[in-house]
Scaffold this active site. Structure first.
Site, PDB file in Angstrom:
ATOM      1  N   HIS A 178       0.639  -1.233  -0.161  1.00  0.00           N
ATOM      2  CA  HIS A 178      -0.092   0.058   0.043  1.00  0.00           C
ATOM      3  C   HIS A 178       0.939   1.345  -0.059  1.00  0.00           C
ATOM      4  O   HIS A 178       1.867   1.335   0.610  1.00  0.00           O
ATOM      5  CB  HIS A 178      -1.023  -0.012   1.205  1.00  0.00           C
TER       6      HIS A 178
ATOM      7  N   ALA B  53      -9.071   3.468   5.774  1.00  0.00           N
ATOM      8  CA  ALA B  53      -9.957   3.755   4.695  1.00  0.00           C
ATOM      9  C   ALA B  53     -10.327   4.990   4.401  1.00  0.00           C
ATOM     10  O   ALA B  53     -11.141   5.641   5.111  1.00  0.00           O
ATOM     11  CB  ALA B  53     -11.083   2.757   4.819  1.00  0.00           C
TER      12      ALA B  53
END
Length: 163
Positions: A69, A120
């Site tokens: 990520h 998120a």
């Protein structure tokens, strides 16, 4: 493009991976394995199949999933979905001071935990992301790894809903 469950269940594995391979950042193997659990009766079955794959990964593979990520607020080349997600929270429009703060927090987090901070972002603003950064820097590595995986699963749900 929007796909019906009938269409999804009729896809070859290659087609399925082409459509759903980006649900988990740079890890199309998750979609490839989830395909084997067809047919899906509802969209949540597809999501749960992918989560089952993630939950079944070895500790090293889970860490690898976390490590692919991108840093938040980074100018680095990142996946299209990540670009859209980060821009929804304004991370593509950081002032120089905000950019420096994100970079400093990204570095401190990676130095402590050895993987990137994941959240998120679709549920957040720049301010709430920065607050979460500061709070989670006080956590321990095992808790943070679990939190990162929880956040990755939330990101995957958002991405799946978009498709």
């Amino acid at each position: 493009m929007v796909y019906s469950l009938h269409d999804i269940n009729q896809m070859s594995q290659d087609q399925f991976v082409q459509v759903f391979g980006s649900i988990f950042e740079h890890t199309p193997a998750i979609a490839a394995q989830a395909w084997e659990q067809r047919p899906f009766e509802i969209v949540d079955d597809l999501y749960q199949a992918m989560i089952t794959v993630v939950d079944g990964l070895s500790a090293d593979r889970k860490l690898a999933l976390v490590c692919v990520h991108p840093d938040l607020g980074s100018n680095a080349k990142i996946a299209k979905a990540s670009v859209q997600e980060q821009s929804s929270a304004g991370l593509d429009r950081l002032s120089p001071a905000e950019y420096e703060r994100f970079q400093r927090l990204n570095q401190a987090y990676k130095e402590k935990f050895k993987f990137p901070f994941i959240i998120a972002v679709r549920n957040h603003t720049k301010e709430s992301i920065l607050a979460a950064f500061e709070e989670r820097l006080n956590s321990d590595p095992a808790t943070e790894l679990q939190q990162a995986l929880t956040e990755i699963k939330a990101i995957a749900k958002f991405r799946l809903e978009t498709i």
